[in-house]
Each structure stands twice: as structure tokens, then as C-alpha cells.
Design a protein around this motif. Sequence first.
Motif, PDB file in Angstrom:
ATOM      1  N   MET A  73       0.266  -1.410   0.141  1.00  0.00           N
ATOM      2  CA  MET A  73      -0.264   0.047   0.105  1.00  0.00           C
ATOM      3  C   MET A  73       0.603   1.242   0.120  1.00  0.00           C
ATOM      4  SD  MET A  73      -3.150  -1.127   0.071  1.00  0.00           S
ATOM      5  CE  MET A  73      -4.196   0.714   0.217  1.00  0.00           C
ATOM      6  N   HIS A  74       1.777   1.567   0.007  1.00  0.00           N
ATOM      7  CA  HIS A  74       3.073   2.449  -0.167  1.00  0.00           C
ATOM      8  C   HIS A  74       3.480   2.801  -0.709  1.00  0.00           C
ATOM      9  CE1 HIS A  74       3.365  -0.110   3.832  1.00  0.00           C
ATOM     10  NE2 HIS A  74       3.721   0.945   4.636  1.00  0.00           N
ATOM     11  N   ALA A  75       4.336   3.931  -1.307  1.00  0.00           N
ATOM     12  CA  ALA A  75       4.563   4.938  -1.754  1.00  0.00           C
ATOM     13  C   ALA A  75       5.457   5.071  -2.761  1.00  0.00           C
ATOM     14  CB  ALA A  75       4.723   5.954  -1.146  1.00  0.00           C
ATOM     15  N   ILE A  76       5.026   5.034  -3.942  1.00  0.00           N
ATOM     16  CA  ILE A  76       6.146   4.979  -5.070  1.00  0.00           C
ATOM     17  C   ILE A  76       6.806   6.432  -5.452  1.00  0.00           C
ATOM     18  CG2 ILE A  76       4.523   2.933  -6.152  1.00  0.00           C
ATOM     19  CD1 ILE A  76       3.838   4.463  -7.757  1.00  0.00           C
ATOM     20  N   GLY A  80      10.295   8.721 -12.619  1.00  0.00           N
ATOM     21  CA  GLY A  80      11.189   9.172 -11.685  1.00  0.00           C
ATOM     22  C   GLY A  80      10.306   8.061  -9.890  1.00  0.00           C
ATOM     23  N   ALA A  81       9.721   7.116 -10.160  1.00  0.00           N
ATOM     24  CA  ALA A  81       8.415   5.902  -9.488  1.00  0.00           C
ATOM     25  C   ALA A  81       9.711   5.031  -8.701  1.00  0.00           C
ATOM     26  CB  ALA A  81       7.551   5.372  -9.983  1.00  0.00           C
ATOM     27  N   GLN A  82       9.906   4.850  -8.372  1.00  0.00           N
ATOM     28  CA  GLN A  82      11.001   3.861  -7.032  1.00  0.00           C
ATOM     29  C   GLN A  82       9.695   2.975  -5.974  1.00  0.00           C
ATOM     30  OE1 GLN A  82      13.817   7.189  -4.592  1.00  0.00           O
ATOM     31  NE2 GLN A  82      14.512   6.218  -6.401  1.00  0.00           N
ATOM     32  N   PRO A  83       9.344   2.467  -6.685  1.00  0.00           N
ATOM     33  CA  PRO A  83       8.586   1.180  -6.195  1.00  0.00           C
ATOM     34  C   PRO A  83       8.778   0.000  -5.081  1.00  0.00           C
ATOM     35  CG  PRO A  83       8.276   0.960  -8.029  1.00  0.00           C
ATOM     36  CD  PRO A  83       9.175   1.728  -7.906  1.00  0.00           C
ATOM     37  N   GLN A  84       8.156  -0.399  -3.996  1.00  0.00           N
ATOM     38  CA  GLN A  84       9.070  -1.283  -3.410  1.00  0.00           C
ATOM     39  C   GLN A  84       8.779  -2.212  -4.180  1.00  0.00           C
ATOM     40  OE1 GLN A  84      10.716   0.454  -0.142  1.00  0.00           O
ATOM     41  NE2 GLN A  84      10.489   2.276  -1.337  1.00  0.00           N
ATOM     42  N   ARG A  85       8.940  -3.361  -3.092  1.00  0.00           N
ATOM     43  CA  ARG A  85       9.642  -4.842  -3.511  1.00  0.00           C
ATOM     44  C   ARG A  85       7.514  -5.605  -3.687  1.00  0.00           C
ATOM     45  NH1 ARG A  85      10.460  -7.228   1.512  1.00  0.00           N
ATOM     46  NH2 ARG A  85       7.953  -7.423   1.863  1.00  0.00           N
TER      47      ARG A  85
END
Length: 329
Positions: free
Chosen positions: A148-151, A300-305
Amino acid sequence: MDAISYQRAADIGTALQAASQPGTMFIGGGTNLLDLMKGGVMRPMKLVDITHIAALDGISTLPDSGLRIGALVRNSDAANHTWVRERYPLLSQALLAGASAQLRNMATVGGNLMQRTRCSYFYDPGFPQCNKRTPGSGCAALDGHNRMHAILGASRQCIATNPSDMNVALAALDAVVRVTGPNGERAIPFAEFHRLPGERPDLDTTLQPGELITSVDLPPPLFAGHSKYLKVRDRASYAFALVSVAAALQMDGNTIRQARIALGGVAHKPWRANAAEQALAGKPLDPATLQAAAALAVQGAQPQRDNAFKVTLAQRAIVRAVQQAGGVA
């Protein structure tokens, strides 16, 4: 819950005077704050009840044909007010997409502005690592469950997201938050009200100590005919957004004269897609144009696992919301 003191303020002056005491917080509907207190996440020493301050409860027109919504106006009342529905349907749609009917009947506009993240690690003191709750302790979400977190706009200190639907619409509408405090009144452009986490994720907004939100001002209605709030979530009711889009257009036939786009569920604050807006201005409302603009919105999105799917989902949601705002889908 810890023992606290309580004071009911009859007017703004009394509320501000009471808030000068350390450890004091204002309370309106309490739909978020009381949950956090019961869980031991927030521990105010004193609550100042502002729900009986008549000056904060009302909706009025502004000289420029805009609208002023008092901080104590309930979410349900704002969503269903004739002026909001007719002039700012985007805001009405966003409010009705949030929470449940029971919560909307209690929650206030000012409280919604101050809503804390729904990150499970923030909400559970059993996880000691949370820089938002305990600065310097770390961020458990980085290596934990982060679907559910930020990208966008996150930092190594915090990857939580702003949970509010209303805030996304207000960002797209270029609202202004009016506050008053020990140093007098000031107006905060909505883009400057919420903060990105940086090194201080414990600070959600740019409010100064002792300041009280008095209203939200909306500019003249330019997008009433073409707007859409699209919320993508795991279930149809009472769920926070995986991704949401507030899209507002000024159209000239099939050509987009102006566009306003804001995203929810992707960042620590409502994320204004300025590059996408610029790419759409003066362009036809066709799939290729929309897809190119949507790609700019997630640069520039930096998604998590666990949340890389949000990058694609956000683009598809933008295309869909803009199409619906423009009346072609």
C-alpha cells in the motif's frame, strides 16, 4: 489510554489560548485522532474540543465566486451541499468515495486535512521501527509488507502514503488552507500544506505549533463540467486507495484547454502531476496523448518490493479518469 484533560472552546480565541499549553491538540470529529490515542500511537496531554465554535462551521461564497468551507463542516454535509455538487463535483465525488457513511457524518473537513497515514507499522506500537511515530527508529515498511506504500516522493525515512480522498481533489482544485494561530492568520496554498517525508516524516504538514485550521477556500469554479474522481481499491466500500486520480478539464470540443491531475495512494502527500497537465494542454483527447501524459506522471517512481504494480496502475487510472472527465468513456 493515558489520563488527559479536556476543554471545550466556545470561540477561536479560547481555543488558541488553550493550545498554547504543551501537549495540547485540537479535536473535532475525532474519527482518526481517537483511534490513534486508543492504540497508544498519539498521546496528547490535553484535548481542546472545537466542535462548538460556530465560526468554523459553514459554507459561504467568496467575492471571486469561489467557495469557503469551514473546518468543522462534516464531510457528508460538504459532499452533499448544492454549491459543492454543482460547482465542484470533483470534491463531492472524492468525499463520497472516502470511508463509510457513518464516518463521513462525523469527520470534519479540517480533520480530514490532518488525517494521519494508515501505514500498519505506524498504527502498531508493537513495531518499534517507525520514523513517523518515533523519529530515528527506522522504517519497518522498507523491508516489510509495503503493497500500500508510496512509489513517488518517498525517502529512506518513510514510504507511507496520505490516505485522504478529499485531499487529492483539493490538490487538483488548487485550494487554499486558511489557518490562525499565535502569530495571526495566514493562507497556505494546498501544494504547500502537506510535506514529503524527507528527513522528518513525523511532520505531516507545514502547520506551526498552536495553529488552527479555520477553512478551506476554493478558487472560482473552472472545471465543473468536466471532472472525475477515480478510486481504485481492493473492495468497493470502506477501503483506502491503491491509486486514485482527481482529473479536471477545460474542454474546447475534443481539445483539452487546461488539465488538472492529482494522484492519491502513491505518495506522502497528494501528488500533483504537473508534467502530465502540461503535456495535455492544447492536445486532443485521444488515447495516445493520454498515455504519453500518464507516463510523465510516474517518471522517477521508485516502487518497493510489493507495489511495483502501482506504476502501471497509476498510468491506466490517469487515462481512464481523464477520459471520463472528458466524457468519452
